[in-house]
Design a protein around this motif. Structure first.
Motif, mmCIF file in Angstrom:
data_model
loop_
_atom_site.group_PDB
_atom_site.id
_atom_site.type_symbol
_atom_site.label_atom_id
_atom_site.label_comp_id
_atom_site.label_asym_id
_atom_site.label_seq_id
_atom_site.Cartn_x
_atom_site.Cartn_y
_atom_site.Cartn_z
ATOM 1 N N PRO A 26 1.164 -1.299 -0.272
ATOM 2 C CA PRO A 26 0.103 -0.116 0.547
ATOM 3 C C PRO A 26 0.616 1.293 0.403
ATOM 4 C CG PRO A 26 -0.248 -1.094 2.485
ATOM 5 C CD PRO A 26 0.495 -2.239 1.337
ATOM 6 N N LEU A 27 1.986 1.518 0.495
ATOM 7 C CA LEU A 27 2.652 2.289 0.598
ATOM 8 C C LEU A 27 3.408 2.595 -1.381
ATOM 9 C CD1 LEU A 27 5.011 1.854 3.462
ATOM 10 C CD2 LEU A 27 3.175 3.552 3.199
ATOM 11 N N LEU A 28 3.517 1.444 -1.790
ATOM 12 C CA LEU A 28 3.307 2.329 -3.183
ATOM 13 C C LEU A 28 2.765 2.498 -4.108
ATOM 14 C CD1 LEU A 28 5.979 1.585 -5.791
ATOM 15 C CD2 LEU A 28 4.739 -0.382 -6.075
ATOM 16 N N LEU A 29 1.187 2.015 -3.558
ATOM 17 C CA LEU A 29 0.013 2.124 -3.927
ATOM 18 C C LEU A 29 0.432 4.124 -3.809
ATOM 19 C CD1 LEU A 29 -2.618 -0.170 -3.621
ATOM 20 C CD2 LEU A 29 -0.854 0.333 -5.399
ATOM 21 N N VAL A 30 0.391 4.606 -2.452
ATOM 22 C CA VAL A 30 0.710 5.856 -1.783
ATOM 23 C C VAL A 30 1.810 6.592 -2.352
ATOM 24 C CG1 VAL A 30 1.852 7.397 0.042
ATOM 25 C CG2 VAL A 30 -0.439 5.337 0.297
ATOM 26 N N LEU A 31 3.132 5.871 -3.218
ATOM 27 C CA LEU A 31 3.594 6.302 -3.750
ATOM 28 C C LEU A 31 3.582 7.090 -5.628
ATOM 29 C CD1 LEU A 31 6.528 7.968 -3.647
ATOM 30 C CD2 LEU A 31 7.332 5.144 -4.544
ATOM 31 N N ILE A 32 2.406 5.888 -5.882
ATOM 32 C CA ILE A 32 2.190 6.530 -6.753
ATOM 33 C C ILE A 32 1.288 7.703 -7.017
ATOM 34 C CG2 ILE A 32 0.526 5.720 -8.755
ATOM 35 C CD1 ILE A 32 1.915 2.914 -8.239
ATOM 36 N N ILE A 33 0.324 7.507 -6.476
ATOM 37 C CA ILE A 33 -0.486 9.518 -6.477
ATOM 38 C C ILE A 33 0.375 10.245 -5.780
ATOM 39 C CG2 ILE A 33 -2.878 10.350 -5.457
ATOM 40 C CD1 ILE A 33 -3.240 7.374 -4.758
#
Length: 299
Positions: free
Chosen positions: A173-180
């Motif tokens: 989920p931290l990677l998903l945060v990084l994308i946004i």
């Protein structure tokens, strides 16, 4: 300015309060939250978490948006894009909007505590405060890097969805945060170029106002390259498969094309076109993540 805002008082209707929540923005946030929930588990998401978890996140996001309306009401009255907002036209008072925001926030946090877990509730509260207080109340007026620094609060929904299901934070989920987080600067700076004169009139130090359009276009291009690289990471860490890789490559390539067109100045209205595409980009990228996830589960 007070007379300008107060001169157009009218009777508030339910649509005015709905507008305070920025429903279109909340819907996009909820899509990323939903994807975070479904990616977090190989089994189905419990219905109570799915319904009440997302409702709690939506209510807190709406509360943060309402506070944003209150803080920015004088600025909104000066800008063509926002001058018809409920507080800018005086249809809703600042006190009423703050009470509305408080009710939404308390209700949202109560739902998250009751139907998900304390970590999801506290992270949602941190996101609310990050957007409503740190970004809107301070960063927006303090630095041209306002979008970069404050973007973290707006990037939180997939993490909130994931944590609502699992109860813990992990790398995915931290990677998903990084994308946004990487998506936010080119998304907002494209709009800022399109509305440069209005931001200057409102004395908001957006990057095109403080450093010029060319400087901003260069940074949009650089951030879009970074976004493309980050968007491929779910495949690299085996979080997703070939379907997502193909979609991320095509969508990111198209985003780069728009960023290049904007940089070259080869098409009229390139800034607003880039802004509009960026919304579709994020929506389709997260849908691709979700479809790929269930495709992998069925292989």
């Amino acid at each position: 300015m007070a007379s300008l805002i107060g001169a157009r008082h009218g009777q508030a209707v339910w649509r005015d309060y709905l507008e305070l929540t920025k429903p279109k923005v909340v819907v996009l946030m909820l899509i990323t939250s939903l994807v975070g929930m479904f990616l977090a588990t190989r089994a189905g998401v419990p219905w109570a978490v799915l319904v009440f978890g997302n409702l709690g996140i939506a209510l807190c996001a709406g509360a943060a948006a309402a506070v944003n309306h209150v803080v920015d009401r004088r600025i909104d009255a000066l800008m063509a894009r926002t001058h018809k907002r409920p507080l800018a036209e005086g249809r809703v008072s600042a006190v009423a909007a703050l009470v509305f925001a408080l009710v939404l926030a308390v209700a949202g946090l109560a739902l998250l505590l009751a139907f998900t877990n304390p970590l999801a509730a506290w992270l949602t509260l941190a996101s609310l405060l990050g957007y409503a207080v740190i970004y809107t109340g301070f960063l927006k007026r303090a630095t041209p890097q306002n979008i970069v620094i404050g973007g973290l609060a707006g990037a939180a929904p997939p993490l909130l969805g994931w944590v609502a299901v699992t109860g813990h934070v992990s790398a995915e989920p931290l990677l998903l945060v990084l994308i946004i987080f990487a998506w936010t600067p080119p998304h907002f700076w494209a709009l800022a170029i399109h509305r440069k004169e209005e931001y200057a009139k409102a004395d908001i130090p957006m990057l095109p106002v403080t450093h010029g359009e060319h400087y901003t276009k260069v940074h949009i291009l650089l951030y879009t390259f970074a976004l493309l690289a980050v968007s491929l990471m779910p495949y690299v860490i085996h979080m997703s498969g070939l379907l997502y890789l193909a979609c991320a490559t095509v969508l990111g390539g198209r985003f780069l094309q728009w960023a290049w067109v904007l940089y070259r100045g080869s098409k009229p209205h390139a800034a607003v076109s880039t802004f509009k595409y960026s919304i579709w980009y994020l929506l389709l990228l997260f849908i691709a993540l979700l479809v790929d996830h269930y495709l992998l589960l069925n292989l």
